[in-house]
Design a protein around this motif. Structure first.
Motif, PDB file in Angstrom:
ATOM      1  N   PHE A 153       6.410  50.175   2.838  1.00  0.00           N
ATOM      2  CA  PHE A 153       5.486  50.531   3.421  1.00  0.00           C
ATOM      3  C   PHE A 153       5.000  49.641   4.049  1.00  0.00           C
ATOM      4  O   PHE A 153       4.180  49.448   4.620  1.00  0.00           O
ATOM      5  CB  PHE A 153       4.002  49.850   2.107  1.00  0.00           C
ATOM      6  CG  PHE A 153       4.306  50.252   0.922  1.00  0.00           C
ATOM      7  CD1 PHE A 153       4.430  52.046  -0.094  1.00  0.00           C
ATOM      8  CD2 PHE A 153       4.688  49.153  -0.423  1.00  0.00           C
ATOM      9  CE1 PHE A 153       4.045  52.129  -0.814  1.00  0.00           C
ATOM     10  CE2 PHE A 153       4.253  49.523  -2.078  1.00  0.00           C
ATOM     11  CZ  PHE A 153       4.243  51.361  -2.171  1.00  0.00           C
ATOM     12  N   ARG A 154       6.275  50.306   5.227  1.00  0.00           N
ATOM     13  CA  ARG A 154       5.862  49.857   6.427  1.00  0.00           C
ATOM     14  C   ARG A 154       5.499  51.212   7.029  1.00  0.00           C
ATOM     15  O   ARG A 154       6.352  52.337   7.051  1.00  0.00           O
ATOM     16  CB  ARG A 154       7.166  49.217   6.725  1.00  0.00           C
ATOM     17  CG  ARG A 154       7.501  48.555   8.027  1.00  0.00           C
ATOM     18  CD  ARG A 154       8.213  48.221   8.279  1.00  0.00           C
ATOM     19  NE  ARG A 154       8.386  46.280   7.425  1.00  0.00           N
ATOM     20  CZ  ARG A 154       8.257  45.437   7.808  1.00  0.00           C
ATOM     21  NH1 ARG A 154       7.103  44.910   8.870  1.00  0.00           N
ATOM     22  NH2 ARG A 154       8.498  44.699   6.900  1.00  0.00           N
ATOM     23  N   LEU A 155       4.328  51.458   8.498  1.00  0.00           N
ATOM     24  CA  LEU A 155       4.099  52.107   8.729  1.00  0.00           C
ATOM     25  C   LEU A 155       5.318  52.473   9.989  1.00  0.00           C
ATOM     26  O   LEU A 155       5.559  51.554  10.947  1.00  0.00           O
ATOM     27  CB  LEU A 155       2.937  52.190  10.024  1.00  0.00           C
ATOM     28  CG  LEU A 155       2.764  53.220  10.734  1.00  0.00           C
ATOM     29  CD1 LEU A 155       2.408  55.241  10.348  1.00  0.00           C
ATOM     30  CD2 LEU A 155       1.649  53.519  11.267  1.00  0.00           C
TER      31      LEU A 155
ATOM     32  N   PRO B 258      -2.992  45.317   1.993  1.00  0.00           N
ATOM     33  CA  PRO B 258      -2.440  44.052   0.651  1.00  0.00           C
ATOM     34  C   PRO B 258      -0.514  43.777   0.742  1.00  0.00           C
ATOM     35  O   PRO B 258      -0.373  43.061   0.339  1.00  0.00           O
ATOM     36  CB  PRO B 258      -2.664  44.713  -1.042  1.00  0.00           C
ATOM     37  CG  PRO B 258      -2.382  46.450  -0.151  1.00  0.00           C
ATOM     38  CD  PRO B 258      -2.356  46.886   1.366  1.00  0.00           C
ATOM     39  N   THR B 259      -0.021  44.459   1.644  1.00  0.00           N
ATOM     40  CA  THR B 259       0.767  44.613   1.583  1.00  0.00           C
ATOM     41  C   THR B 259       1.774  43.242   2.249  1.00  0.00           C
ATOM     42  O   THR B 259       2.841  42.616   2.561  1.00  0.00           O
ATOM     43  CB  THR B 259       2.042  45.298   2.497  1.00  0.00           C
ATOM     44  OG1 THR B 259       1.947  45.335   3.695  1.00  0.00           O
ATOM     45  CG2 THR B 259       1.572  46.321   1.737  1.00  0.00           C
ATOM     46  N   GLY B 260       0.952  42.531   3.517  1.00  0.00           N
ATOM     47  CA  GLY B 260       1.598  41.318   4.154  1.00  0.00           C
ATOM     48  C   GLY B 260       2.780  42.075   5.217  1.00  0.00           C
ATOM     49  O   GLY B 260       3.349  40.971   5.980  1.00  0.00           O
ATOM     50  N   ASN B 261       2.618  42.815   5.726  1.00  0.00           N
ATOM     51  CA  ASN B 261       3.431  44.090   6.236  1.00  0.00           C
ATOM     52  C   ASN B 261       3.537  43.571   7.869  1.00  0.00           C
ATOM     53  O   ASN B 261       1.889  43.286   8.063  1.00  0.00           O
ATOM     54  CB  ASN B 261       3.777  45.107   6.672  1.00  0.00           C
ATOM     55  CG  ASN B 261       4.282  45.561   6.099  1.00  0.00           C
ATOM     56  OD1 ASN B 261       5.686  44.879   5.659  1.00  0.00           O
ATOM     57  ND2 ASN B 261       4.259  46.462   5.037  1.00  0.00           N
TER      58      ASN B 261
ATOM     59  N   GLY C 194      -3.282  35.562  13.178  1.00  0.00           N
ATOM     60  CA  GLY C 194      -2.647  34.558  13.748  1.00  0.00           C
ATOM     61  C   GLY C 194      -1.686  33.857  12.304  1.00  0.00           C
ATOM     62  O   GLY C 194      -1.251  33.070  12.229  1.00  0.00           O
ATOM     63  N   LEU C 195      -1.863  34.906  11.326  1.00  0.00           N
ATOM     64  CA  LEU C 195      -1.526  34.118   9.520  1.00  0.00           C
ATOM     65  C   LEU C 195       0.014  35.171   9.925  1.00  0.00           C
ATOM     66  O   LEU C 195       0.116  35.627   9.128  1.00  0.00           O
ATOM     67  CB  LEU C 195      -2.389  34.552   8.356  1.00  0.00           C
ATOM     68  CG  LEU C 195      -3.365  33.932   8.633  1.00  0.00           C
ATOM     69  CD1 LEU C 195      -4.599  34.333   7.392  1.00  0.00           C
ATOM     70  CD2 LEU C 195      -3.160  32.241   8.478  1.00  0.00           C
ATOM     71  N   CYS C 196       0.881  34.520  10.686  1.00  0.00           N
ATOM     72  CA  CYS C 196       2.118  35.254  10.344  1.00  0.00           C
ATOM     73  C   CYS C 196       3.017  34.054  10.320  1.00  0.00           C
ATOM     74  O   CYS C 196       2.919  33.284  10.766  1.00  0.00           O
ATOM     75  CB  CYS C 196       2.667  35.917  11.969  1.00  0.00           C
ATOM     76  SG  CYS C 196       1.494  36.931  12.399  1.00  0.00           S
ATOM     77  N   TYR C 197       3.938  34.871   9.302  1.00  0.00           N
ATOM     78  CA  TYR C 197       5.100  33.493   8.753  1.00  0.00           C
ATOM     79  C   TYR C 197       6.282  33.077   9.536  1.00  0.00           C
ATOM     80  O   TYR C 197       7.809  32.432   9.338  1.00  0.00           O
ATOM     81  CB  TYR C 197       5.201  33.855   7.513  1.00  0.00           C
ATOM     82  CG  TYR C 197       3.573  33.395   7.003  1.00  0.00           C
ATOM     83  CD1 TYR C 197       2.825  32.016   7.202  1.00  0.00           C
ATOM     84  CD2 TYR C 197       2.656  34.724   6.023  1.00  0.00           C
ATOM     85  CE1 TYR C 197       1.603  32.070   7.001  1.00  0.00           C
ATOM     86  CE2 TYR C 197       1.771  34.375   5.922  1.00  0.00           C
ATOM     87  CZ  TYR C 197       0.870  33.231   5.867  1.00  0.00           C
ATOM     88  OH  TYR C 197      -0.636  32.988   5.148  1.00  0.00           O
ATOM     89  N   ASP C 198       6.538  34.094  10.094  1.00  0.00           N
ATOM     90  CA  ASP C 198       8.645  34.779  10.559  1.00  0.00           C
ATOM     91  C   ASP C 198       8.684  35.081  11.914  1.00  0.00           C
ATOM     92  O   ASP C 198       9.296  35.035  12.358  1.00  0.00           O
ATOM     93  CB  ASP C 198       8.954  35.927   9.567  1.00  0.00           C
ATOM     94  CG  ASP C 198       8.963  35.682   8.527  1.00  0.00           C
ATOM     95  OD1 ASP C 198       9.072  34.682   8.113  1.00  0.00           O
ATOM     96  OD2 ASP C 198       8.474  36.834   7.531  1.00  0.00           O
ATOM     97  N   ALA C 199       7.275  34.774  12.914  1.00  0.00           N
ATOM     98  CA  ALA C 199       7.358  35.230  14.283  1.00  0.00           C
ATOM     99  C   ALA C 199       5.855  34.752  14.282  1.00  0.00           C
ATOM    100  O   ALA C 199       5.218  34.507  14.020  1.00  0.00           O
ATOM    101  CB  ALA C 199       7.520  36.981  14.631  1.00  0.00           C
ATOM    102  N   PRO C 200       5.895  34.157  15.963  1.00  0.00           N
ATOM    103  CA  PRO C 200       4.673  33.444  16.661  1.00  0.00           C
ATOM    104  C   PRO C 200       3.689  35.259  16.313  1.00  0.00           C
ATOM    105  O   PRO C 200       4.003  36.054  16.071  1.00  0.00           O
ATOM    106  CB  PRO C 200       4.600  33.162  17.939  1.00  0.00           C
ATOM    107  CG  PRO C 200       6.093  34.163  18.262  1.00  0.00           C
ATOM    108  CD  PRO C 200       6.852  34.278  17.166  1.00  0.00           C
ATOM    109  N   ALA C 201       2.508  34.542  16.037  1.00  0.00           N
ATOM    110  CA  ALA C 201       1.367  35.639  16.237  1.00  0.00           C
ATOM    111  C   ALA C 201       1.425  36.749  17.139  1.00  0.00           C
ATOM    112  O   ALA C 201       1.919  36.167  18.711  1.00  0.00           O
ATOM    113  CB  ALA C 201       0.258  35.221  16.678  1.00  0.00           C
TER     114      ALA C 201
ATOM    115  N   VAL D 255       8.896  41.694  -4.358  1.00  0.00           N
ATOM    116  CA  VAL D 255       7.783  41.700  -3.530  1.00  0.00           C
ATOM    117  C   VAL D 255       8.161  42.873  -3.287  1.00  0.00           C
ATOM    118  O   VAL D 255       9.762  42.938  -2.436  1.00  0.00           O
ATOM    119  CB  VAL D 255       7.630  40.698  -3.013  1.00  0.00           C
ATOM    120  CG1 VAL D 255       6.466  40.605  -1.935  1.00  0.00           C
ATOM    121  CG2 VAL D 255       7.690  38.895  -3.880  1.00  0.00           C
ATOM    122  N   VAL D 256       7.278  44.197  -3.068  1.00  0.00           N
ATOM    123  CA  VAL D 256       7.767  44.922  -2.139  1.00  0.00           C
ATOM    124  C   VAL D 256       6.970  44.943  -0.601  1.00  0.00           C
ATOM    125  O   VAL D 256       7.799  45.978  -0.392  1.00  0.00           O
ATOM    126  CB  VAL D 256       6.851  46.632  -2.663  1.00  0.00           C
ATOM    127  CG1 VAL D 256       7.463  47.296  -4.005  1.00  0.00           C
ATOM    128  CG2 VAL D 256       5.994  46.236  -2.608  1.00  0.00           C
ATOM    129  N   GLY D 257       6.268  44.535  -0.442  1.00  0.00           N
ATOM    130  CA  GLY D 257       5.856  44.191   0.913  1.00  0.00           C
ATOM    131  C   GLY D 257       6.403  43.267   1.616  1.00  0.00           C
ATOM    132  O   GLY D 257       7.377  43.133   1.080  1.00  0.00           O
TER     133      GLY D 257
END
Lengths: 372, 372
Positions: free
Chosen positions: A134-136, A160-163, A192-199, A295-297
């Motif tokens: 579901f990534r644009l 809702p995907t967290g992408n 600000g809520l990013c987990y795998d790379a800086p904001a 998990v899809v997103g």
């Protein structure tokens, strides 16, 4: 909505309900922000501010873009608004004429449709593909852009995907839209809520996008109802006039409170919370696939997981209802996020409660799925 | 707007400007309201509330209608909103379909047009007659009601005239509109500020009108951005859904603060302020006619006087500009309140500063008018 009411009714009857449907983190508003609000009260600072917000707050927001995110934003581009909702209303009205079409990611935040309609525009789904998480992409945007399209909207990180989309790629899409007399609106309220790379922000990579943001999520100021937008300078006077007519001004004490959002101490609290959310995410992404709930997103940001429940049901709404009744776990069915992406296959989990509760939820879901 | 900016620029240059253009009283927010806000902060009560507002606040508002105003309003009819602006937005959207016409009193509050347009409606001036002190009557309403009219809006007390309409007459007009598949919307945001008769509400005399109100004026909560609406129960679910989509909820701390608005202590403060405003009004209405500035509206409420300046000019906008430059007195030209009532003859004076400043303003205006 019906599910939310049912969850509350069950809880009122004394049932222990695990609320994984709520889009509001369980953290209190950070102490420095509360202290700044208290100080504004002490000073009696409760009168109207300018329509675009306190000049000091516009400057503080712009400075944060420059210093923390490396994006060349100036105070004149920033308009403080009553929540991101107020920002969305202004942006849609400033960018759309009656009959203009707006592409909204599907799945995506459901209220965006209302703001398009309110501005006299016509919302169209920008249908995303589960095979692409579901990534644009720029290709997908171009393929669905029509003759009457004037606006496309995407969130990064996304609900809702967290992408989380690449900032440079977003800026490229914004440039592409601008070349077609259109605008890309980027919802960065989970920035600000990013987990795998800086904001990051699209504004670091180009100046064509219009950005929506908010103090609600990263800074924990939900009930204060304060957001902002960043727009090219030429658009700002029209937006300010609309804000003056529609809102008079954002709430004064909330603005004084928000001045403390960029303090070192607040940013430290926000970072600790981000790490807590990251641990919750890891717990869930490591456990859910084993339950037949992949998990899809991308789940790289925000505090949501979008789950494929098709191994267990062909009706995610009925599944949510049944899970709530039998296991006391509240989730949000895919239908809340759009109709064009086969929502009956999906549901959203919000990790807005602590790890102990999440473990309990995993137990209950496993028990529920093992029943004959 | 241009005048307001010029007044601020002159003041920034060190000129002593008398601000009789500002629609915000000079009183601070009452202490019990500030204390309730402080207590909410202490408790950390800053999370989202329901979209229609805290149940306790809806109940407190309804109780105040029943107890203090004798109107049979229930909590289910009350929706708490982000300012009266939010209430206007909801009401217009709930009552108008695209192309429907809305009659707006002219002279009247200028932003109302924006809310009609926002809802896809077509604003039409409900032109009032200076020979009737710009007072709306049932005859005038009926004469201007057209085939596509679905809504008429009137304020009581009114901005800019200070007119206060009889509650029973308003209820009669509301009934008349209902008989034509239409609705009368009554703006009561200046409700408590009446000088010749006790405060009243159309809701004491009938249940057909939709009412807009606010904590800004009577309760001195301007910068908090909190208002409410009262609607027939059948309309409320649709309004709640819109509020959920557009605003999520009104600001939380503001709502907790507003719970103290109906305390005896707060009502006493509000009453003292009303008396202060009444003394200011008396000072002005006794002095201005002698300067060739007769008061046209009823001036029975709010904190405005609408003045006929045609003895001195045929262009009230130019008059305001010149008076600001030469005498340092800022007033609002009639054009801000509509185009169809010969606005070039009129200007509005807001008595939102203390008696000493008002006396100084009278002196300066007299000097200015005596110049050759």
């Amino acid at each position: 909505m019906a599910l939310l009411e049912r969850a509350q009714a069950l809880q009122a009857q004394g049932r222990d309900i695990l609320h994984l449907e709520v889009g509001e983190p369980d953290f209190p508003c950070p102490a420095p922000i509360m202290a700044a609000a208290g100080a504004a009260l002490e000073r009696g600072d409760t009168r109207y501010t300018p329509a675009a917000g306190l000049p000091a707050l516009r400057e503080a927001i712009a400075l944060d873009y420059r210093r923390r995110l490396g994006a060349p934003v100036t105070a004149e581009q920033v308009v403080v608004t009553p929540g991101a909702s107020g920002a969305l209303q202004l942006v849609m009205a400033a960018l759309l004429n009656p009959g203009d079409e707006a592409l909204l990611c599907d799945p995506g935040y459901p209220c965006n449709r209302q703001f398009v309609t309110l501005a006299g525009g016509v919302p169209r789904p920008l249908t995303l593909d589960p095979a692409e998480q579901f990534r644009l992409s720029g290709e997908r945007l171009a393929a669905q852009w029509g003759e009457r399209t004037r606006l496309a909207m995407v969130a990064s990180p996304d609900n809702p995907t967290g992408n989380r989309l690449d900032g440079a790629e977003l800026a490229e899409m914004a440039r592409w839209c601008a070349g077609r007399r259109g605008t890309l609106v980027v919802d960065e309220i989970y920035q600000g809520l990013c987990y795998d790379a800086p904001a990051d922000t699209v504004l670091r990579h180009g100046d064509e996008a219009v950005v929506i943001n908010s103090f609600s999520k990263y800074f924990g100021m939900t009930g204060w109802r304060l957001g902002w937008l960043v727009a090219p300078r030429a658009l700002v006077p029209a937006i300010e006039r609309l804000a003056q007519n529609w809102f008079l001004a954002p709430a004064t004490v909330a603005q004084h409170a928000a001045l403390a959002a960029f303090d070192e101490e607040t940013l430290l609290i926000a970072e600790q919370r981000r790490q807590m959310l990251e641990r919750r995410r890891t717990l869930l992404t490591e456990s859910l696939p084993a339950l037949g709930l992949p998990v899809v997103g991308g789940a790289e940001g925000a505090f949501y997981l979008y789950l494929d429940v098709s191994a267990h049901t062909d009706d995610s709404f009925a599944f949510c209802q049944d899970l709530l009744e039998k296991a006391g776990v509240a989730l949000t069915p895919g239908l809340d996020f759009g109709a064009s992406h086969q929502p009956e296959r999906y549901l959203r989990l919000a990790y807005t409660c602590d790890e102990a509760r999440l473990r309990e939820a995993l137990r209950r879901i496993a028990d529920y799925l093992e029943r004959p």
